[in-house]
Design an enzyme around this catalytic site. Structure first.
Site, mmCIF file in Angstrom:
data_model
loop_
_atom_site.group_PDB
_atom_site.id
_atom_site.type_symbol
_atom_site.label_atom_id
_atom_site.label_comp_id
_atom_site.label_asym_id
_atom_site.label_seq_id
_atom_site.Cartn_x
_atom_site.Cartn_y
_atom_site.Cartn_z
ATOM 1 N N LYS A 93 0.838 -1.198 0.000
ATOM 2 C CA LYS A 93 0.000 0.000 0.000
ATOM 3 C C LYS A 93 0.875 1.251 0.000
ATOM 4 C CE LYS A 93 -3.974 1.967 2.478
ATOM 5 N NZ LYS A 93 -4.939 1.752 3.583
ATOM 6 N N SER A 168 -9.519 2.412 2.211
ATOM 7 C CA SER A 168 -8.432 3.094 1.522
ATOM 8 C C SER A 168 -7.444 2.141 0.859
ATOM 9 C CB SER A 168 -7.675 4.001 2.506
ATOM 10 O OG SER A 168 -7.092 3.256 3.556
ATOM 11 N N SER A 192 -10.824 0.176 6.092
ATOM 12 C CA SER A 192 -9.986 0.293 4.898
ATOM 13 C C SER A 192 -9.383 -1.018 4.398
ATOM 14 C CB SER A 192 -8.860 1.301 5.147
ATOM 15 O OG SER A 192 -9.382 2.602 5.228
#
Length: 484
Positions: A93, A168, A192
């Site tokens: 990420k 996210s 997320s």
């Protein structure tokens, strides 16, 4: 099953490797049925074919990945010990620092940032033998459950290119669904890891706080944000968790249990398991009809597995104040000075959330902490009666990609970018481990995720329940066909 690209081109034969589970890829590598170089090359080919439409992987390091693959092949050929993720292609990420690889946090403030060291979750994956392909897209500083930013643009849902991939960890989930990487790390404060997994028909685990230690971390004692694993199956998620979980002296809340705890087979007889089913958190949140209709039949799946299922829900009163207060406080702590320096580089919703943190008083924090403690005890008492709680991951199906967030849920207006994710962030406030597992599809083919919540620190048990459901339903096998 292969996954053609967004233009309908047939994939290379080796691209079929990308559709194997991470566990199957690991086994094939150890049997020498495939080399790490072949496996990495197949994933790079898949990225080239699909990422232009999906925009999941935003910084790619192909030469480095192939060099790491060659080194992995050499170690195996020499008979050297190898880790559980040996040769497996992964992506990190873009909020997780990676040594020598650009890490932007989805912000123009850090568009050219190249860290000197790996973050702990990244270094553990690399120590376990994973091969880094690159970074996955995220909203600005990971704020919001829809993945878009001014550095890389918007990530689209592989099941419908006109819909959100969630966030996210949206790039991570979309890349997994499209076969661009075998495993991915992510983070979760308000959903997320779970929301993008639900939107993209993959699996995401929000572990117990401290299960996956975090370093460096500006708020090391905070429990709302966690790092965790994502994969296409529950078994793959457990494999990654086995590599990233375990104690670390630099994290004051790290749990002592070793990561190897999660390397065991997940098969479990669920006969007699006491399960609570809550389609709308006891009527406390609106849920779109499409979500309800997709998940309602899954209750019988658990009954057929031998579970005793009752419609019930914990008392989540106070969870709203706990989450909103502690989130705003943490955002101001981490980003307040950056907002002061360059306010024009912050999206309005993030600037608003930081400002909310600045308005907090000592009394506000004290009230939230009292409510936090009371919520913990109510959840503890609830799980004395039940072994697992089932509920929707998200209150909506993947929404149009042009919107920042859904304007309404089941006819109820949503006032901010947070409101529509209460089904996830109420659980965050409680601190229990929670798994998003594919739970079905709408009539239009949009994925819907089932959330499985367990008792305090019962991460393994949550994975076992999710694995049993996954084996019974096989929803994960329905791969995307790229609709516009």
């Amino acid at each position: 099953m292969t996954c053609p690209d967004a233009r309908g081109n047939e994939p290379a034969v080796t691209s079929e490797l990308c559709d194997l589970t991470a566990r199957d890829q690991a086994a094939a590598l150890r049997r020498r049925d495939v080399s790490a170089r072949e496996l990495v090359a197949a994933h790079l080919d898949r990225i080239e074919r699909t990422n232009g439409e999906v925009n999941a992987v935003v910084t790619l390091v192909p030469e480095r990945a192939l060099a790491e693959a060659d080194a992995a092949d050499a170690r195996l050929a020499a008979g050297e010990p190898v880790g559980p993720l040996h040769g497996i292609p992964v992506a990190h990420k873009d909020t997780h620092r990676t040594a020598g690889i650009r890490t932007t946090f989805g912000s123009r403030l850090l568009a050219d940032n190249v860290p000197a060291e790996d973050e702990l979750v990244v270094s553990r994956m690399r120590t376990a033998g994973a091969v880094t392909l690159g970074k996955t897209n995220t909203p600005e500083f990971g704020a919001g459950s829809h993945t878009f930013n001014e550095v890389f643009g918007t990530t689209r849902n592989p099941y419908h290119l006109g819909r959100s991939a969630g966030g996210s960890s949206g790039g991570a989930a979309a890349g997994l669904a499209a076969g661009m990487h075998a495993l991915a790390d992510g983070s979760d404060m308000g959903g997320s890891l779970r929301n993008p997994a639900a939107f993209c028909n993959v699996v995401g685990l929000r572990p117990s706080p401290g299960r996956v230690p975090m370093h460096p971390c500006e708020a090391a004692w905070a429990t709302m944000a966690v790092h965790g694993p994502m994969g296409r199956t529950v078994g793959d998620v457990a494999l990654l968790l086995s590599a990233i979980a375990g104690p670390d002296p630099r994290d004051p809340i790290a749990l002592d249990q070793l990561g190897s705890t999660f390397a065991v087979p997940l098969d479990r007889d669920l006969t007699g398991l006491r399960v609570a089913w809550s389609p709308d958190l006891g009527g406390s949140v609106p849920v779109d009809r499409e979500v309800r209709d997709a998940l309602a039949p899954q209750v019988k799946v658990f009954e057929d597995l031998g579970c005793s299922v009752s419609e019930d829900c914990p008392d989540f009163s106070g969870a709203e104040e706990v989450f909103r207060t502690l989130r705003a406080w943490q955002f101001e702590l981490m980003l307040g000075s950056a907002l002061d320096a360059q306010p024009e580089l912050f999206k309005p919703s993030l600037a608003w959330n930081i400002a909310e943190g600045r308005r907090l008083t000592g009394r506000d924090l004290a009230r939230a902490e009292r409510a936090h403690t009371a919520l913990f005890h109510r959840m503890r008492e609830f799980f004395e009666r039940y072994d697992a709680l089932l509920l929707p991951v998200s209150q909506v199906v993947p929404f149009p990609v042009e919107a920042e967030y859904p304007a309404e849920v089941d006819g109820v207006a949503q006032e901010s970018y947070l409101d529509w994710m209460r089904s996830a962030y109420f659980v965050s406030a409680a601190g229990n481990p929670a798994l998003s597992v594919p739970g079905g599809f709408t009539p239009d083919g949009l994925p819907v995720g089932l959330q499985i919540v367990g008792p305090h620190r019962a991460d393994l048990e949550v994975l076992q329940v999710g694995h049993a459901f996954e084996q019974a339903t096989q929803f994960w096998r329905t791969r995307p066909t790229y609709r516009g």
